[in-house]
Design an enzyme around this catalytic site. Structure first.
Site, PDB file in Angstrom:
ATOM      1  N   LYS A   1       0.839  -1.199   0.000  1.00 50.19           N
ATOM      2  CA  LYS A   1       0.000   0.000   0.000  1.00 50.19           C
ATOM      3  C   LYS A   1       0.876   1.251   0.000  1.00 50.19           C
ATOM      4  CE  LYS A   1      -3.903  -2.245   0.216  1.00 50.19           C
ATOM      5  NZ  LYS A   1      -3.352  -3.466  -0.397  1.00 50.19           N
ATOM      6  N   ASP A   2       0.239   2.362  -0.324  1.00 49.69           N
ATOM      7  CA  ASP A   2       0.898   3.654  -0.479  1.00 49.69           C
ATOM      8  C   ASP A   2       1.575   4.114   0.802  1.00 49.69           C
ATOM      9  OD1 ASP A   2       1.661   6.046  -1.542  1.00 49.69           O
ATOM     10  OD2 ASP A   2      -0.332   6.935  -1.563  1.00 49.69           O
ATOM     11  N   LYS A   3       2.624   4.902   0.658  1.00 50.59           N
ATOM     12  CA  LYS A   3       3.266   5.512   1.822  1.00 50.59           C
ATOM     13  C   LYS A   3       2.511   6.760   2.248  1.00 50.59           C
ATOM     14  CE  LYS A   3       7.491   7.675   3.548  1.00 50.59           C
ATOM     15  NZ  LYS A   3       8.917   7.990   3.308  1.00 50.59           N
TER      16      LYS A   3
END
Length: 689
Positions: free
Chosen positions: A296-298
């Protein structure tokens, strides 16, 4: 702001012709909330939530068989360690012995290995790695050392661990290549249920008999071996027995090997692999003991399912407070019977806030407010009905970086490993420690000094520099540097190149053949949807069908059913102008004869198919701020939305009181795994984000 390169820039080709509007995303971390949808169709942050809608058939793609998985084929977008807002797949971590053993002991072990390689040691030669009071730490040392050096065996004289050469390895290496011997021992030590290992082709019956005898004598209780013939060649395949224990196991490992604990991880402003590193250190396990469905995105708040091996629910509960201080929250902790599989998810739910809204064309006063509301309504309804081009987002290539990942991948496909290493270490304009270390390496080729400068938080760079220091910076040393990375990290760069070609192919297909299925396009065969049952992984590839002249005239297929191939050595290309375009595009990069294999790095790209279009589901929106009294929702099943802000629920984005000159838009929707929310927004807004 760094100029975005042509590679990172998404082609300017859209499905809908609405005007769109301007705005900004990710102003705040909580403006971008991603919640995984599990294989059962539930959001993972709400145990009792209603099932999400099933994926559209065209977007559910079966990408690989079991044999291809063994050879390293992954869905291209599912291997991206830097992926932002898609359900990418990546196998986490590597065995960094300097962390597990300490720098001095790790260097002593490296020296011991060099001595073994250069001399003819006696069976009594061994090295003490020190004393380890904690059983979990001892188990990690055993696994990490044997994974990194399969030719070694570890012995516990509690609490001391000693290491020596494994005589069985030396015996096997006289029968097969060193690479085959190492891979076979890793296969045996991993003991992945249902897995197998195949030695290289061998036409000598006498030699095959010798290999059979060795495997049966040494590992007969654990594995069974059979010879098989295929296309005129014969090879030996080894598979794990249904039951059995290896002879080479420590009691510490046996005690906890069947313990799996599942949990939901909420993280903020952390990469998935970074979060796993923190959790592994806190729990005294390896990063590879964690499994998950996608990264998942940071720059977001994200919720995702994870499973950790050899850690009990009670022990994980004890570490919750410590992990919360690192920006991670754990919930729904429970015992389970098996790890997660990569791609074992239905998709992702997004709760987004777009700020600083304004029309593309200038207007003022009350008319501007009404104009903006009308633009948003038209845009959302168009994209919900017609979908969006299923491009890979600029995050796929490393937007803003001096060298995009696809350029590294191209160098690897050309087997120019030295150039690939130099591209990998090309610094950015920033003057931080990481970029200073990269500049030092390119200027001096002194890997040892560059390693001392490289921050500990950059494991990939440190692994490569350590290998370059040991093996040199020539072609062989660069090959060893790439091999020091986990397979999923190596293959990611090749996938990045293929993703760039796919993006360009999609733009070419739409600009030349239009917005209907044409003769020669690829689709799933009628009745074949390319998907497995809801709770099962696909085991076979669905059949690809080529659209005929008659089917084009009858409109038998829609644009949403059209597929484009990711380049690889087993895919079928379209039988129209797009197929010719692929050939010309690969020839442009001197890959017209490419077999999409890099044997020296054990990389193989069979390729797979990606739907040309993607569709958001359960799409809702609300405009707040300057447009007082204007609200809306767009969904075939949702009720109309009131103008005031309602509670969005746990994990969803929320908009604070907006200033009169700064309206904000909330968007809530689901996407299938591997689809980019930023690309969906780009189609809605008709501007780059």
């Amino acid at each position: 702001m760094k100029q975005e390169s042509d590679a990172a820039k998404v082609p300017e080709c859209f499905i809908s012709n609405h005007e769109g509007f301007y705005g900004t995303i990710k102003n705040l971390t909580r403006d971008f909330v991603v919640t995984e949808i599990d294989a059962g169709g539930h959001r993972v942050n709400a145990a009792a939530s209603a099932p999400a809608s099933a994926p559209t058939p065209a977007a559910s793609v079966a990408c690989h068989t079991r044999a291809e998985l063994r050879d390293g084929c992954q869905h291209p977008q599912e291997a991206d360690p830097e992926a932002a807002d898609c359900g990418a797949e990546v196998t986490p971590g590597s065995f960094d012995l300097s962390v597990i053993l300490g720098q001095s002991v790790s260097e002593e072990l490296e020296h011991f290995v060099l001595t073994l390689k250069e001399e003819k040691p006696s069976s009594k030669q061994e090295l003490s790695l020190g004393c380890f009071a904690d059983k979990h730490h001892r188990a990690n040392v055993h696994r990490a050392v044997r994974h990194r050096f399969p030719f070694l065996m570890t012995v516990t004289i509690q609490p001391e661990i000693r290491v020596r050469e494994d005589p069985d390895y030396r015996e096997l290496s006289r029968l097969v290549t060193d690479d085959e011997a190492e891979d076979f021992f890793r296969f045996v030590d991993a003991k992945v249920r249902g897995s197998s290992y195949t030695f290289g082709p061998d036409d000598s019956k006498e030699h095959r008999t010798a290999v059979h005898h060795f495997v049966s004598r040494r590992f007969g209780k654990l594995v069974e071996a059979k010879s098989f013939s295929d296309r005129g060649t014969t090879a030996i395949s080894v598979r794990l027995r249904e039951q059995g224990r290896p002879k080479k196991r420590s009691s510490d490992e046996r005690r906890d090997e069947d313990v799996y604990t599942a949990f939901t991880l909420c993280k903020e402003n952390l990469e998935t692999l970074e979060a796993i590193s923190y959790m592994a250190a806190a729990l005294g396990v390896l990063p590879s003991d964690f499994t998950y469905a996608g990264i998942k995105d940071k720059r977001a708040v994200t919720y995702q399912s994870m499973v950790v091996k050899k850690v009990s629910p009670q022990r994980l509960e004890e570490k919750r407070a410590e992990l919360e201080r690192r920006g991670m929250s754990l919930s729904q902790i429970r015992s389970v019977g098996e790890p997660l599989r990569l791609g074992q998810l239905r998709g992702n739910h997004f709760d987004l806030v777009v700020r600083d809204l304004r029309p593309h064309a200038r207007c003022s006063g009350a008319s501007a407010h009404a104009r903006l509301a009308a633009l948003i309504k038209e845009a959302v309804e168009n994209v919900e009905a017609r979908g969006f081009v299923n491009y890979y987002g600029p995050q796929r290539f490393g937007s803003g970086q001096s060298v995009q990942s696809d350029r590294v991948g191209l160098a690897l496909l050309k087997e120019d490993l030295v150039a690939a290493v130099r591209l990998f270490f090309t610094p950015e304009e920033d003057d931080d420690a990481q970029n200073r270390a990269k500049r030092h390496f390119l200027q001096t080729e002194n890997a040892k000094e560059s390693l001392a400068l490289m921050p500990l938080s950059k494991p990939r760079e440190r692994l490569m520099l350590r290998a370059l220091n040991r093996y040199g910076t020539g072609p062989d040393g660069c090959a060893q540097a790439w091999l020091s990375l986990p397979h999923s990290m190596r293959v990611f760069y090749l996938h990045a190149y293929c993703s760039r070609v796919w993006n360009e192919a999609a733009a070419h297909r739409l600009s030349t053949l239009g917005f209907a299925a044409r003769r020669g396009d690829l689709v799933w065969l009628q009745g074949e949807r390319g998907r497995a049952e809801d709770n099962a992984a696909p085991t076979t590839l669905p059949q690809i069908h080529v659209v005929t002249d008659e089917e084009e005239r009858q409109g038998a297929y829609s644009l949403g059913q059209v597929l484009l191939p990711m380049p690889g050595n087993t895919v079928k290309y379209p039988e129209n102008d797009v197929g010719s375009w692929y050939q010309q595009r690969l020839a442009q990069d001197r890959l017209d004869d490419c077999r999409f294999r890099v044997s020296s790095l054990k990389l193989n790209l069979p390729g797979c198919y990606r739907p040309l279009l993607a569709f958001p589901r359960n799409l809702r929106y609300r405009l707040q701020g300057a447009v007082s009294g204007e609200g809306g929702s767009s969904s075939g099943s949702s009720s109309s939305s009131s103008s005031s802000s309602s509670s969005l629920g746990e994990g969803q984005a929320s908009v604070p009181e907006s200033k009169e000159d700064s309206p904000a838009l909330t968007l809530n929707f689901d996407l299938d795994s591997s689809c980019y929310a930023t690309i969906c927004l780009r189609e809605i807004m008709k501007c780059d984000l």
